[in-house]
Enzyme design. Structure first.
Site, PDB file in Angstrom:
ATOM      1  N   HIS A  92       5.474   3.374  -5.620  1.00  0.00           N
ATOM      2  CA  HIS A  92       6.148   2.093  -6.076  1.00  0.00           C
ATOM      3  C   HIS A  92       6.662   2.071  -7.433  1.00  0.00           C
ATOM      4  CE1 HIS A  92       6.715  -2.083  -5.612  1.00  0.00           C
ATOM      5  NE2 HIS A  92       6.620  -2.393  -6.764  1.00  0.00           N
ATOM      6  N   LEU A 137       1.795  -5.026   2.358  1.00  0.00           N
ATOM      7  CA  LEU A 137       2.783  -4.312   1.283  1.00  0.00           C
ATOM      8  C   LEU A 137       2.432  -4.273  -0.070  1.00  0.00           C
ATOM      9  CD1 LEU A 137       5.781  -2.969   1.722  1.00  0.00           C
ATOM     10  CD2 LEU A 137       6.498  -5.333   1.039  1.00  0.00           C
ATOM     11  N   ASP A 138       2.612  -2.922  -0.674  1.00  0.00           N
ATOM     12  CA  ASP A 138       2.182  -3.037  -2.213  1.00  0.00           C
ATOM     13  C   ASP A 138       0.862  -3.245  -2.561  1.00  0.00           C
ATOM     14  OD1 ASP A 138       5.035  -2.216  -2.280  1.00  0.00           O
ATOM     15  OD2 ASP A 138       5.716  -4.042  -3.065  1.00  0.00           O
ATOM     16  N   GLU A 139       0.008  -3.467  -1.617  1.00  0.00           N
ATOM     17  CA  GLU A 139      -1.397  -3.721  -1.892  1.00  0.00           C
ATOM     18  C   GLU A 139      -2.391  -2.670  -1.589  1.00  0.00           C
ATOM     19  OE1 GLU A 139      -2.773  -6.159  -3.593  1.00  0.00           O
ATOM     20  OE2 GLU A 139      -1.104  -7.501  -3.735  1.00  0.00           O
TER      21      GLU A 139
END
Lengths: 285, 285, 285, 285
Positions: free
Chosen positions: A193, A228-230
């Site tokens: 990311h 998402l993104d976690e």
């Protein structure tokens, strides 16, 4: 000691923490004539879990060792993996148009700095086809539109099965995987990311970073989960910026951090140095 | 498990490397009801030595454990130390006029970030007397001239013996210890050198650094040996400089690195994380 | 050139960007016999603003220079400040119980590494009174409860006026200033936030960081605005952590970053190196 | 202001320091309708030299500007260069067998992150021929033995002249250039030394670093002079290592630092950001 012809193995494990685990594992390895060359362990008080990674040289047959480990694992309620040190992990790399991460992974792989066997490169564009082919990686163009997304993911899964893929690397792949695919491949997908998570989730993080006037920009490599993104973070790093760096310059600086961070995460994963600890990771560097 | 009333101990050891050491140590600790909370080991192929540090909680009496360890040590030709985790190490700090390192160590000690018991501050000047007294440290003014150097070192040794000093910290003490004193206190004296060794040994390293036009300046914490500035390195760090930083500015920036590096080295030593490996150190952080 | 007796001045300015500013400023200074010793400028395309900081040695009377600058400023719609290089800025430090930032600022101030004149230390507790007094700073105990908050802020403003305070430093002051006070002191209050903003706003950021499993922790120095934790960022830095660092250890590591970041921000502000650019800052280091 | 069709130029200069230089340069540019977009200057008290780099947009004809600058230069005894911002610098890259630096420079060049025009790659081996050709760079195999060294250097000079080469990059070229060649190309050759100079000059620096037990390894990019490994430093950086890193691992970690440091140095040089200041450099980043 004579270690010619010995196997060099890496054992990684996790289980509920309790006294006697290290002694039991070390004892088992000693009984099989094992010589421990590297070992790390960690007990996490906040989750009550214990983690261990051992490299061991042994002349014992691998299946005898595996049987003994299976029995020990049953006793300690243990998850474990045994692998040969340095065996390249079968890896599929997914990219879109930006090639800085692919270029870096490929260079390291070819120079034997990264124990992965790149069984294929998948992209929804063709920009990076020549780069993939230069490094001898089979290239698969799998375009993705709203209509073809399901078909594209089916093709992806097909490749994963065909090549018995152990690791999928999202090397700046600009498509969001479906929840279903995330779940099927859980623990086997690493994403880079382009931000220092949890700051600036979502799109155009460098634009967000520039607007906010931050003095450091970062990148985060993490396992992909349906959230998402976690997903659990494997590695992060930052680079200094100042007022004179516009969004474009931040993107350029960011690319350096991204490829550095992703290369470390992939290497540690391929060397069985990363263990899941709930929503976090234990990284035995 | 109930660990109320248990001892929390740290065992550090080194010995010639051979199979079975980890298993033997872990087995011994398990036999004494020990629960390993932290453990690290390292075998150095270049010296053939093995190093280990274990933290263990145990209800067993300490002398029983020590006796068992003594027997094990004889079998493996092992040097070892057993201590209580977090016990403050009796420490003597030597300074001259610059107070940045003393100030930093004192602040950390008072805030319980540094497990040392400062039994005294010795200086060849009186500039830092008020700072030492503010932190409640006995202050000893021991002036040093060419004529009084031998007497000063005798006084130092007297203090070391009187307070049963385990660690001497040269916190920018601008006097060179005699070879004889170095040898007597070997392994117990940590110095902070205001340079990234082995660059710029000797006097006025920041002036040397400025002349050479380096882009990073550094500091090095090391054990003191009779061979000046050549003792085993414990920790190093750097800070970025540029053409606009003159010698004075480099000194100011350098002070930040110095105190950071020294504080880490002292903490790791006091926590028994630093083991000697010939001219190098093994640091189990 | 003979510069004995000359003034060494620092001019900082901002205005709408357009051709000819540098030439006009440099020309004006040259007309007054000025010798530029340091100069930086920056035009921000995203805000259309131009920023400049110049250090100049001059034998001209300061009021003549100020009058000429006033005329120039009117022509270019310029905000500007003229000060003597190195003049200590009158500073009020606010603390609660944690002393790592106060201790560090005080040490640097006394060592002449930080051009501030600490006119007082204000705290809602008395824990740090002895530290403040050791450094010779007047100490004001101003307790804050829900009932006394308005009175406490009134007392604060009184001190600001009494001592003609130019800078208020929130050195881990655990009270939120009212919107009204924020607005009155806008641009004059620097806060150290114990997190890498914009991650982990709000309370207990290290607990949040530990839960999220981040691999770096950070600190952010920023101007205080009515919008909590959203003021313009002056400086940020990070420190590496790993799975073995619990919240307490993260707090300890965090303190080092906090005091380093705050000291830099205060120094740059006191040297007129920080200029506001909308919600961001321009920092001429 | 309308800047369509305007030239965007970069002016870099150095001269003996004295009052009025900035004003004279800014005035000259203003007279030619120049709009300064970036400007930095530095006066070095230790050498008495003044350095300046300005980026300026102007509608004036370039030759008029050059004539005016020539007159100014005569007045201030100034060395100066005027170039178009972003013009790729004609560059020859020399390599041996290790490709990490070439790979990195090539990737950045192709991605337009590095304003160089690689007119050729020269190597005393053929290992990197395919990499060079993949990026479209002409490849020249120029073997070097004791007998052919003079001929090889003659061939090198021929290429430098044929392609009007402005910059020669020694990207881990394992041959020492003769004193004569160093002098002929002085100021135009950048080398990456695989060590944190001035530590570990000479051969096998990572072996030396491992023996000494350092905790950081570094790399240094510098201009090549006849005095081996002593040329003016452009950039340095470091990477952390510990006791478990053997020489081979240090080499691998070192490669990352080397390519990062070299890429920065080449970029800054190509953007006219590096000016010689005796044995040091001024770098306007």
């Amino acid at each position: 000691m004579n270690t010619d012809g010995d196997l060099h193995l890496v054992l990684s494990l996790s289980c509920p923490d309790r006294p006697g685990i290290v002694s039991a594992v070390a004892g088992l390895l000693a009984e099989h004539g094992g010589n421990i060359t590297e070992s790390q362990q960690f007990g996490d008080p906040s989750t009550g879990l214990f983690f261990m990674r051992v490299q061991v040289q042994t002349a014992a047959p691998r299946d005898a060792l595996e049987q003994a480990l299976g029995e020990l694992a049953a006793r300690f309620d243990m998850e474990w993996k045994l692998d040969v040190v340095g065996r390249p992990m079968r890896t599929l790399i997914l990219v879109s148009k930006a090639g800085h991460c692919l270029s870096d992974l490929a260079y390291r792989q070819r120079g034997e700095r990264l124990p992965i066997d790149v069984v294929g490169v998948v992209s929804n564009h063709t920009v990076l086809e020549d780069l993939a082919r230069f490094y001898g990686y089979p290239f698969h163009h799998v375009p993705v539109t709203r209509e073809t997304k399901a078909a594209a993911e089916a093709r992806l899964l097909e490749l994963v099965e065909q090549y018995d893929v152990e690791l999928v690397v999202l090397a700046r792949y600009m498509q969001v995987l479906s929840d279903d695919l995330c779940r099927r491949l859980e623990g086997r997908v690493i994403n880079i990311h382009h931000s220092f998570l949890p700051s600036f989730k979502g799109a155009r993080p460098y634009a967000q970073a520039h607007d906010r006037g931050v003095k450091l920009i970062g990148a985060t490599a993490h396992y992909v989960t349906a959230d998402l993104d976690e997903g659990p973070i494997i590695e992060q790093d930052v680079e200094r910026v100042d007022h004179s760096d516009d969004e474009q310059e931040m993107v350029a600086l960011g690319e350096d951090v991204e490829r550095r961070v992703l290369a470390r995460a992939v290497r540690w994963h391929a060397e069985h140095r990363v263990l899941r600890d709930g929503g976090r990771t234990v990284v035995f560097r």
